[in-house]
Enzyme design. Structure first.
Site, PDB file in Angstrom:
ATOM      1  N   CYS A 155       0.950  -1.325   0.357  1.00 40.54           N
ATOM      2  CA  CYS A 155       0.095  -0.395   0.230  1.00 40.54           C
ATOM      3  C   CYS A 155       0.559   1.145   0.132  1.00 40.54           C
ATOM      4  O   CYS A 155       0.343   2.932  -0.117  1.00 40.54           O
ATOM      5  CB  CYS A 155      -0.949   0.114   1.310  1.00 40.54           C
ATOM      6  SG  CYS A 155      -2.112  -1.158   1.449  1.00 40.54           S
ATOM      7  N   LYS A 176      -7.692   0.164  10.040  1.00 43.01           N
ATOM      8  CA  LYS A 176      -8.532  -1.065   9.314  1.00 43.01           C
ATOM      9  C   LYS A 176      -7.309  -2.313   9.868  1.00 43.01           C
ATOM     10  O   LYS A 176      -6.357  -1.855  10.348  1.00 43.01           O
ATOM     11  CB  LYS A 176      -8.119  -0.518   7.787  1.00 43.01           C
ATOM     12  CG  LYS A 176      -7.851  -1.537   7.168  1.00 43.01           C
ATOM     13  CD  LYS A 176      -7.611  -1.611   5.530  1.00 43.01           C
ATOM     14  CE  LYS A 176      -7.220  -2.287   4.451  1.00 43.01           C
ATOM     15  NZ  LYS A 176      -6.769  -1.452   3.147  1.00 43.01           N
ATOM     16  N   ARG A 184       0.883  -7.163   5.169  1.00 42.68           N
ATOM     17  CA  ARG A 184       0.451  -5.844   5.370  1.00 42.68           C
ATOM     18  C   ARG A 184       0.845  -5.332   7.021  1.00 42.68           C
ATOM     19  O   ARG A 184       0.148  -4.966   7.291  1.00 42.68           O
ATOM     20  CB  ARG A 184      -0.695  -5.744   4.815  1.00 42.68           C
ATOM     21  CG  ARG A 184      -1.509  -5.726   3.054  1.00 42.68           C
ATOM     22  CD  ARG A 184      -2.054  -5.496   3.039  1.00 42.68           C
ATOM     23  NE  ARG A 184      -3.052  -4.645   1.733  1.00 42.68           N
ATOM     24  CZ  ARG A 184      -2.211  -5.236   0.744  1.00 42.68           C
ATOM     25  NH1 ARG A 184      -1.301  -5.202   0.918  1.00 42.68           N
ATOM     26  NH2 ARG A 184      -2.708  -5.661  -0.649  1.00 42.68           N
ATOM     27  N   GLU A 232      -5.725   5.581  16.950  1.00 39.16           N
ATOM     28  CA  GLU A 232      -6.608   5.672  15.164  1.00 39.16           C
ATOM     29  C   GLU A 232      -7.418   6.096  14.601  1.00 39.16           C
ATOM     30  O   GLU A 232      -7.794   7.647  14.536  1.00 39.16           O
ATOM     31  CB  GLU A 232      -6.251   4.738  15.037  1.00 39.16           C
ATOM     32  CG  GLU A 232      -4.715   3.477  14.368  1.00 39.16           C
ATOM     33  CD  GLU A 232      -4.614   3.915  13.033  1.00 39.16           C
ATOM     34  OE1 GLU A 232      -4.247   5.005  12.922  1.00 39.16           O
ATOM     35  OE2 GLU A 232      -2.997   3.773  13.513  1.00 39.16           O
ATOM     36  N   LYS A 291     -12.719  -1.508   9.489  1.00 41.01           N
ATOM     37  CA  LYS A 291     -12.633  -2.448   8.459  1.00 41.01           C
ATOM     38  C   LYS A 291     -11.739  -3.599   8.937  1.00 41.01           C
ATOM     39  O   LYS A 291     -11.097  -3.432   9.522  1.00 41.01           O
ATOM     40  CB  LYS A 291     -11.822  -1.904   7.339  1.00 41.01           C
ATOM     41  CG  LYS A 291     -11.930  -3.158   5.945  1.00 41.01           C
ATOM     42  CD  LYS A 291     -12.031  -2.146   4.631  1.00 41.01           C
ATOM     43  CE  LYS A 291     -10.961  -3.473   3.411  1.00 41.01           C
ATOM     44  NZ  LYS A 291     -10.108  -2.553   2.816  1.00 41.01           N
TER      45      LYS A 291
END
Ligand code: PBG
Length: 324
Positions: free
Chosen positions: A130, A195, A217, A233, A248
Site C-alpha cells: 500500500c 483497518k 500488511r 487511530e 474494516k
C-alpha cells in the site's frame, strides 16, 4: 414488574407491533456499492470468489450507475486495475489513469451518483504493497506525498469524496492540505481509520489484483487483537480532519464499530468486506443458509452496532429486497 405481569412477547404478536418498536433501520441510502474497473471495451468479467460481482470496463459504467440510482443506491466507491504497475504506483495519480477515467465517465453520464474513491497504492505498485518500498519496508513519509497526489487527481477528475485505505501515519492531514490548497475544501475524507490486517480481504485481492508479492500488511494495518489502539487511530484521524471514520472489516469487528460510535461524534462507516460477503454467498450456494435473510440480518447488525454507512457488495441485492 416481572412475569406474569410483564410479558415481552406482547410486543411481538404481530408485524405492526414489531415494526412500531423496531430500534434499527436499514435503507439503500445507508449503502455504498464498490465497483472494480479495468481497461478494455465491453468487459464484464465475473470474479470467481465474489458471485455477482464483476470487473467492468469504463464503457459499462453508465449502465451500472443508472442501475444503482434506480435502486436507490446513490453512492459507489471505485477500485481500479491499472494496465501497468511500477515501484512507485504512478498509475494511481495519472491524469488518464483508470480511476480518473471512470470518475469522469460516471460524472458525465450519471452526475447524481455520488462517487467515492479508494486512495491506496496496492493496486498500482509492482510489489502490491500500500506504499512505496524503501529497503524492503513500506516507507511512510515518502508514501504520503503520492497518496496526496492521488487523492487530488481523483478530486480533479470529479470525485465527490476520497477514502484513504493505505494506513500510513499522517495521511489524512496530508490529503486534507493537498485538497484545500487546490480549492477542493468541499471534498470530504472518509478515512479507513481503523483497518485491521485481516484474512477476510482474500477475495478482494483476487478481484483487484493487489496481493502483496512478498510479506504481508501487518507492519501498517492493525492487529486484530486491539481495540484501545482503534480509538487512538480514530482520534488521530479526527484531529487530522477526517469527515467520516471507517472500521474494516465489519462483522468480526462489531465491538469496534460500537466503541467508535460511542466515543466520537463523526459519522461512522463500516466496510463489509469481500470475505464476509463470500462466506454468505458460498453457504447459500450450498443451500446451507437463506441468503436474503442472512444478508439482511448481517447488514442490520452492522447498523445496530453503530454504523451510519455500510460499504457492501450486497448493496444492490439489499436495495432490491428493501424496495419490494
Ligand atoms: C486496499 C484495500 C483493500 C480492501 C479495500 N481497500 C485490501 C487490502 O487492504 O489488502 C479490501 C476490501 C475487501 O476485502 O472487500 N486498497
Amino acid at each position: 414488574m416481572v412475569f406474569p405481569e410483564y410479558r415481552p412477547r406482547r410486543m411481538r404478536v404481530n408485524e405492526a407491533f414489531r415494526s412500531m418498536i423496531r430500534e434499527t433501520s436499514l435503507s439503500p441510502a445507508n449503502l455504498i456499492y464498490p465497483l472494480f474497473i479495468q481497461s478494455g471495451k465491453k468487459v464484464r468479467k465475473p470474479i470467481a470468489s465474489m458471485p455477482g460481482i464483476y470487473r467492468l470496463s469504463v464503457d459499462q459504467l453508465a449502465k451500472e450507475a443508472k442501475e444503482c440510482l434506480s435502486l436507490g443506491v446513490n453512492h459507489v466507491i471505485l477500485f481500479g486495475l491499472p494496465d501497468k504497475k511500477d515501484p512507485v504506483g504512478s498509475g494511481a495519480h495519472a491524469k488518464d489513469g483508470i480511476i480518473q477515467r471512470a470518475i469522469r465517465e460516471i460524472k458525465n453520464k450519471a452526475p447524481e451518483l455520488m462517487v467515492s474513491t479508494d486512495v491506496c497504492l496496492c493496486e498500482y505498485t509492482s510489489r502490491g504493497h500500500c506504499g512505496i518500498l524503501v529497503d524492503g519496508d513500506v516507507d511512510n513519509d515518502s508514501t504520503l506525498e503520492v497518496l496526496a497526489k492521488t487523492a487530488l487527481s481523483h478530486a480533479k477528475a470529479g470525485a465527490d469524496m476520497v477514502a484513504p485505505s493505505d494506513m500510513m501515519d499522517g495521511r489524512v492531514s496530508e490529503i486534507r492540505s493537498a485538497l484545500d490548497e487546490n480549492n477542493f475544501h468541499m471534498v470530504p475524507i472518509m478515512s479507513y481509520a481503523v483497518k485491521y490486517a485481516s484474512a477476510f480481504y482474500g477475495p478482494f485481492r483476487d478481484a483487484a489484483d493487489c496481493a502483496p508479492q512478498q510479506g504481508d500488511r501487518r507492519s501498517y494495518q492493525m492487529d486484530p487483537a486491539n481495540v484501545r489502539e482503534a480509538l487512538r487511530e480514530a482520534t488521530l484521524d479526527v484531529d487530522e480532519g477526517a469527515d467520516i471514520l471507517m472500521v474494516k472489516p465489519a462483522v468480526a469487528y462489531l465491538d469496534v464499530i460500537s466503541k467508535l460510535h460511542d466515543e466520537f461524534d463523526l459519522p461512522i462507516a463500516a466496510y463489509h468486506v469481500s470475505g464476509e460477503f463470500a462466506m454468505i454467498k458460498a453457504a447459500a450456494e450450498r443451500g446451507w443458509l437463506d441468503e436474503e435473510r442472512v444478508m439482511y440480518e448481517t447488514l442490520l447488525s452492522i447498523r445496530r452496532a453503530g454504523a451510519d454507512i455500510i460499504i457492501t457488495y450486497f448493496a444492490k441485492d439489499a436495495a432490491r429486497m428493501l424496495n419490494k
